[in-house]
Scaffold this active site. Structure first.
Site, PDB file in Angstrom:
ATOM      1  N   HIS A  21       0.801  -1.224   0.000  1.00 42.59           N
ATOM      2  CA  HIS A  21       0.000   0.000   0.000  1.00 42.59           C
ATOM      3  C   HIS A  21       0.838   1.280   0.000  1.00 42.59           C
ATOM      4  O   HIS A  21       0.312   2.352  -0.156  1.00 42.59           O
ATOM      5  CB  HIS A  21      -0.920   0.025   1.218  1.00 42.59           C
TER       6      HIS A  21
HETATM    7  N1  UDP Z   1      -3.328  -5.793   8.713  1.00 39.91           N
HETATM    8  C1  UDP Z   1      -4.595  -6.269   8.966  1.00 39.91           C
HETATM    9  N2  UDP Z   1      -5.375  -6.646   7.896  1.00 39.91           N
HETATM   10  C2  UDP Z   1      -4.942  -6.590   6.613  1.00 39.91           C
HETATM   11  C3  UDP Z   1      -3.622  -6.095   6.374  1.00 39.91           C
HETATM   12  C4  UDP Z   1      -2.846  -5.704   7.438  1.00 39.91           C
HETATM   13  O1  UDP Z   1      -5.028  -6.365  10.109  1.00 39.91           O
HETATM   14  O2  UDP Z   1      -5.703  -6.943   5.698  1.00 39.91           O
HETATM   15  C5  UDP Z   1      -2.518  -5.342   9.861  1.00 39.91           C
HETATM   16  C6  UDP Z   1      -1.107  -5.869   9.925  1.00 39.91           C
HETATM   17  O3  UDP Z   1      -1.058  -7.068  10.638  1.00 39.91           O
HETATM   18  C7  UDP Z   1      -0.359  -4.776  10.657  1.00 39.91           C
HETATM   19  C8  UDP Z   1      -1.116  -3.542  10.290  1.00 39.91           C
HETATM   20  O4  UDP Z   1      -2.358  -3.942   9.738  1.00 39.91           O
HETATM   21  O5  UDP Z   1      -0.456  -4.901  12.060  1.00 39.91           O
HETATM   22  C9  UDP Z   1      -0.292  -2.779   9.292  1.00 39.91           C
HETATM   23  O6  UDP Z   1      -0.949  -1.698   8.825  1.00 39.91           O
HETATM   24  P1  UDP Z   1      -0.379  -0.875   7.601  1.00 39.91           P
HETATM   25  O7  UDP Z   1       0.321  -1.816   6.684  1.00 39.91           O
HETATM   26  O8  UDP Z   1      -1.524  -0.089   7.105  1.00 39.91           O
HETATM   27  O9  UDP Z   1       0.631   0.137   8.284  1.00 39.91           O
HETATM   28  P2  UDP Z   1       2.169   0.084   8.641  1.00 39.91           P
HETATM   29  O10 UDP Z   1       2.406  -1.031   9.590  1.00 39.91           O
HETATM   30  O11 UDP Z   1       2.908  -0.059   7.356  1.00 39.91           O
HETATM   31  O12 UDP Z   1       2.434   1.414   9.263  1.00 39.91           O
END
Ligand code: UDP
Length: 381
Positions: free
Chosen positions: A209
């Site tokens: 994303h």
């Molecule tokens: N996640 C979730 N469902 C999904 C995809 C990701 O619960 O379909 C969780 C994942 O386990 C992690 C979090 O969302 O804990 C990550 O969010 P994101 O990738 O938006 O943000 P980042 O961690 O890159 O800041």
């Protein structure tokens, strides 16, 4: 509750899915001292509503008019409303986590009113100045009164910027306890895999994303083409698609590359962990997944130029790859030795701590707010 904080006295400011996840265990430790403020940066059922419920979080105060704006507009909208809320009812401390626009707005609002500020997950550095997150985390660290560093590397990054040693605490990362608590039990995981038609250790789970993978047709096309090749070669690829990625696929006309992937809406946190826990390989550009893979003992290819989380690479859980051939080549190599790799990772401890980070941070927050708390055993270095 371990602390003597007054009800509603610690403002926990957040705005996105990863903040809900990582702050959940701390909010539970703080108990009724929590005053949860949601900026509305991610505010829909799939990215927020379900997480508030599933993680058993209190009903938040919700700011308005923040989601969907460009970065400066999100920060400005949040900052104005937070300032008014803190003027009306001054918290004893403000807690923010990570590197989002909500994190920066919460930090600036606390700083403007001279309210003690706690930064959870302080000291991460990608040194990639093209990422807004890097600017957010650097700015927040420099105005925080308590810097809760997850690892020794994070402590060293803060010290290298001459941040005062007295403000830095090594706490571990709250991800360890949230994963342990939210991972569904064996029977629920078996039902989940059956519902998706998947075999344990027999599929790839992928998420992308970040702007570097979704802002151009070339980058997104390169990731999707490699996932498509993996699926063509016979390994199912489950792809819960972030709203930004879905919009980019439509904009760039790349829907054809999704035909062989098992595409779903974003899944709830327990389901994501259950699916990640049995994947032969994870492919992601997420920050949180780089930590979760170390608790679950699963291999991860990180599709990014840089990372602020080198610990997962150093411990052998993850590798950084470019979106095109490098991703495909390493995915095929790692999928060819899955049993040995999984056995090795199962025996490797997570570099992110011992599951007591949220208890430590709650006790430190209470001390910062002038309220006593039972001390928590230090994290072994
Ligand atoms: N996640 C979730 N469902 C999904 C995809 C990701 O619960 O379909 C969780 C994942 O386990 C992690 C979090 O969302 O804990 C990550 O969010 P994101 O990738 O938006 O943000 P980042 O961690 O890159 O800041």
């Amino acid at each position: 509750m371990r602390t003597c904080l007054s009800p509603n006295s610690v403002a926990v400011v957040l705005g996105t899915r990863p903040e809900l996840v990582k702050l959940a265990p701390l909010i539970h430790e703080l108990g009724d001292a929590t005053r949860l403020v949601h900026t509305g940066q991610h505010w829909d059922e799939a990215m927020s509503g379900r997480f508030l419920r599933d993680l058993d979080l209190p009903r938040p105060e919700l700011l308005t008019g923040v989601g969907g704006r460009p970065r400066a507009g999100q920060i400005a909208q949040s900052l104005g409303q937070l300032d008014a809320a803190f003027a009306e009812d001054r918290p004893a401390a403000v807690v923010v986590q990570g590197d989002t626009n909500a994190t920066l707005a919460g930090a600036l609002a606390a700083n403007a009113r001279e309210i003690p500020l706690v930064h959870v997950e302080a000291g991460l550095r990608s040194y990639d100045r093209a990422m807004p997150e890097e600017h957010n985390r650097v700015m927040v660290d420099h105005v925080s009164d308590l810097l809760c560093a997850a690892t020794e590397d994070n402590v060293a990054n803060l010290r290298a910027e001459s941040l005062d040693r007295g403000r830095i605490e090594l706490t571990g990362n709250t991800v360890v306890e949230v994963v342990r608590r939210q991972l569904p039990d064996r029977a629920a995981r078996a039902a989940l895999l059956a519902a998706h038609g998947l075999r344990p250790d027999g599929y790839v789970l992928a998420t992308v994303h970040r702007p570097e993978n979704t802002d151009t047709a070339e980058a997104l096309g390169a990731v999707l083409a490699e996932l498509d090749r993996i699926a063509r070669a016979g390994t199912p690829v489950l792809f819960p698609m972030h709203p930004r990625t879905r919009a980019a696929v439509e904009r760039f006309g790349l829907a054809g590359l999704l035909e062989r992937l098992a595409v779903t809406e974003p899944v709830g946190y327990g389901d994501f962990l259950g699916l990640a826990n049995h994947a032969a390989l994870l492919v992601s550009d997420s920050g949180g997944v780089q930590e979760e893979c170390t608790v679950l003992g699963r291999p991860l290819l990180v599709v990014r130029r840089s990372t602020e989380r080198p610990e997962a690479m150093e411990a052998g859980f993850a590798a950084l790859v470019q979106p095109g051939e490098e991703l495909g080549g390493l995915a095929r190599a790692w999928l060819s030795d899955t049993p040995e790799r999984l056995a090795r990772l199962a025996a490797t401890p997570s570099p992110y701590g011992d599951g007591l980070a949220s208890a430590r941070i709650a006790a430190l927050t209470a001390a910062l707010a002038g309220r006593g708390a039972e001390p928590v055993v230090p994290l072994a270095a």
